[in-house]
Each structure stands twice: as structure tokens, then as C-alpha cells.
Design an enzyme around this catalytic site. Sequence first.
Site, mmCIF file in Angstrom:
data_model
loop_
_atom_site.group_PDB
_atom_site.id
_atom_site.type_symbol
_atom_site.label_atom_id
_atom_site.label_comp_id
_atom_site.label_asym_id
_atom_site.label_seq_id
_atom_site.Cartn_x
_atom_site.Cartn_y
_atom_site.Cartn_z
ATOM 1 N N ARG A 1 0.808 -1.213 0.000
ATOM 2 C CA ARG A 1 0.000 0.000 0.000
ATOM 3 C C ARG A 1 0.848 1.273 0.000
ATOM 4 O O ARG A 1 0.691 2.147 -0.862
ATOM 5 C CB ARG A 1 -0.925 0.036 1.236
ATOM 6 C CG ARG A 1 -2.158 -0.808 1.122
ATOM 7 C CD ARG A 1 -2.515 -1.369 2.474
ATOM 8 N NE ARG A 1 -1.555 -2.419 2.769
ATOM 9 C CZ ARG A 1 -1.770 -3.710 2.494
ATOM 10 N NH1 ARG A 1 -2.928 -4.073 2.025
ATOM 11 N NH2 ARG A 1 -0.840 -4.613 2.715
ATOM 12 N N THR A 2 1.725 1.395 0.997
ATOM 13 C CA THR A 2 2.427 2.662 1.203
ATOM 14 C C THR A 2 3.330 2.989 0.014
ATOM 15 O O THR A 2 3.344 4.116 -0.489
ATOM 16 C CB THR A 2 3.263 2.580 2.499
ATOM 17 O OG1 THR A 2 2.428 2.042 3.524
ATOM 18 C CG2 THR A 2 3.779 3.928 2.909
ATOM 19 N N LYS B 1 26.862 -5.170 -0.960
ATOM 20 C CA LYS B 1 28.335 -5.140 -1.003
ATOM 21 C C LYS B 1 28.897 -4.431 0.216
ATOM 22 O O LYS B 1 30.092 -4.139 0.281
ATOM 23 C CB LYS B 1 28.805 -4.419 -2.269
ATOM 24 C CG LYS B 1 28.331 -5.047 -3.558
ATOM 25 C CD LYS B 1 28.780 -4.186 -4.739
ATOM 26 C CE LYS B 1 27.947 -4.476 -5.967
ATOM 27 N NZ LYS B 1 28.073 -3.414 -6.967
ATOM 28 N N ARG C 1 11.192 3.689 4.464
ATOM 29 C CA ARG C 1 10.687 2.694 5.415
ATOM 30 C C ARG C 1 11.860 1.837 5.857
ATOM 31 O O ARG C 1 12.656 1.382 5.017
ATOM 32 C CB ARG C 1 9.612 1.814 4.774
ATOM 33 C CG ARG C 1 9.269 0.613 5.662
ATOM 34 C CD ARG C 1 8.070 -0.158 5.179
ATOM 35 N NE ARG C 1 6.838 0.603 5.376
ATOM 36 C CZ ARG C 1 5.621 0.081 5.198
ATOM 37 N NH1 ARG C 1 5.482 -1.176 4.826
ATOM 38 N NH2 ARG C 1 4.540 0.823 5.385
ATOM 39 N N HIS D 1 4.199 5.613 11.859
ATOM 40 C CA HIS D 1 3.852 5.487 10.437
ATOM 41 C C HIS D 1 2.873 6.637 10.182
ATOM 42 O O HIS D 1 1.664 6.452 10.129
ATOM 43 C CB HIS D 1 3.197 4.120 10.208
ATOM 44 C CG HIS D 1 2.961 3.739 8.780
ATOM 45 N ND1 HIS D 1 3.092 4.622 7.721
ATOM 46 C CD2 HIS D 1 2.576 2.558 8.223
ATOM 47 C CE1 HIS D 1 2.805 4.004 6.588
ATOM 48 N NE2 HIS D 1 2.498 2.750 6.860
#
Length: 313
Positions: free
Chosen positions: A64-65, A92, A114, A142
Site C-alpha cells: 500500500r504505502t 556489497k 521505510r 507510520h
Amino acid sequence: MLTLPRVSWQHRHLLGLEDLSAAELTAVLDMAEHFTHDADPPRKKRNHLAGKVIVNLFFEPSTRTRMSFALAARRLGAEVLDFSPSGSSTSKGETFIDTAKNIEAMGIDLVVVRHSATGAPHLLSQHLKASVVNAGDGAHEHPTQGLLDIFTIRQTRRLEGLTVGLVGDIAHSRVARSNIHGLTKLGAKVIVCGPPTLVPARIAELGVEVSHDLDAILPRCDVINMLRIQFERQRSGLFPSITEYARLFGLNSERLKVARPDLLLLAPGPINRGVEITPEVADGPHSAILRQVTNGLAVRMAVLYLLCGQPEG
Ligand code: CP
């Protein structure tokens, strides 16, 4: 181009709803209203963010986000880059900050991040010139989910004096914390409800009522927000079994019989069907779950516009 009202907005970043005043929360919600009205027909494109570049920097899964931010940015005319750690140079050994600074060096105006670590967006905001939006940091906040939840409630209810139940895994829920900060500032009463092992002892200090009995609080709630069990953030043994959890804290049609007839049901998603909510309730007449997702687009357009699209001066 649609003319939008100028609103007073002092923030370069959106890191959490804890940082916003009631007036600022209302300004974002009001701005989102403009994009909702404008979203009819929804595919109309704007150029408020023409020439801007926005990067989605997601170190945790999202449906969704991530898609909502990408679509919101495109609707406003921005270019969008999408970063995923798999296949990137983080494998890496490149650090989080170095990765972000290298992407910023390509000329980025805003980063949506996020991360599983609490405070990761705050750290980025100290190292980058670009604006930073928190799309979920660990179990902390959030903010755009909190805003879209509140926006969805506000479409049909007055927030002042409203009783909102947040049910489930409060301890690991960033959505719970953003809802608590936003709703209490806007005058709603919040009850958090879950097993004692999933409700932090000090949560009452945020001005909420604490309960461990869903059947007792349900008749008092105007809105109920069913939070997902955050299996990925939990240690084991916090409740006896999924079946036991669903029996005590799951929303099903039998339990709904004691709820108010106009109860509004929210869930941030993704939902574990049959655990937090049974399918007939998730898809039933009380549910605003998909409306939340639709509203998320307008809310994120508002956030992007306020952070990097509003004319200066
Ligand atoms: N509600 C929410 O944040 O959903 P995603 O994890 O799919 O973005």
C-alpha cells in the site's frame, strides 16, 4: 492547474505525528480533502511537483504505502525513483547513510523511507538536504497511515469526543503510535486493547485508556482499528496460540452483535484473515478498509505537496 489554498506549514520533513500540532494535522487533512475532490475523475494529472524527483527508499516490504506514494508523486507531476535493497550495493556493504547520500547526489528533492530500525528517517533527515518522509520506522511511527486513518474517520464522523479503539498488537505497532498522537491531539478518546503482553505498560502516559477485554470496550467504540499481529517484530510466547488470540481479540460477526450499529471498522493492512478479523467482517458493511487505501492517495498527495510543492513566500 487546480488552485490550492496556501497553508502555514513550517516542516521540511514528516517524521511522526508526535511532531505536529492539532492545527498542522488539520492543515494536512484539509489539503487532502482538496485532492480527494480533485481526484474525481481520479486520473487527472497535476504539475505542482513538476521538476521534482522523489525516491522511495524501502528497506522493508510494502504494498500500500510504496505504491500509494509513487502514484501520489506521479499524479503531482514528479519523477519517481524506486529503491529496493535486494539487488542494490547495500549487499556489497554500503551503509544506509552512504546509500541515501549517493542517491541524493543524483538530484533528489524528497526521500520516502521505510526501515525496520526506529529513528532511521530521523537519522536520514540529519544527513540529507532533501525532505524526508517516514513511511514506517520499526515499531515507532507510520505518520501517513495515521493521517489516512484519521482522514477516513473524519469523512463521516466528528473527531471531537469520538471514542476510537485500537485493538491488538499495540507493542509492535507504529500505526498505533501515530494514531494515538494524531487522534488525541484532535480531541478523540483512544482506548488501546490487547493481551497484556502486547500492550506496553507505559502506553497510558500517552493519554489513552488501557483495556485487555475487547467485549467490554466494543459497545463504547464509535470506531475500531484492528491492528495486525506483527509476527516479524515479535519474540515468541507473547500469547498462547493464534486460535486463542483470535478467540479473545479477533473481530467476528458474533462479537459485532454488541457493537454500535454504525461502528466504523478500520484496519491498516495487510490483514491476517481469520486472525484479527474474519473475512465476512473485513468485507462487510462496517468495513472502510479499502476506502482507507483510496484515501491514502489523497493524504500522500497532500503531504508531498506541503513538503515540496507549495509555492514559497
Ligand atoms: N498499511 C501499510 O503500511 O501497508 P503496507 O505495509 O502494504 O505498506
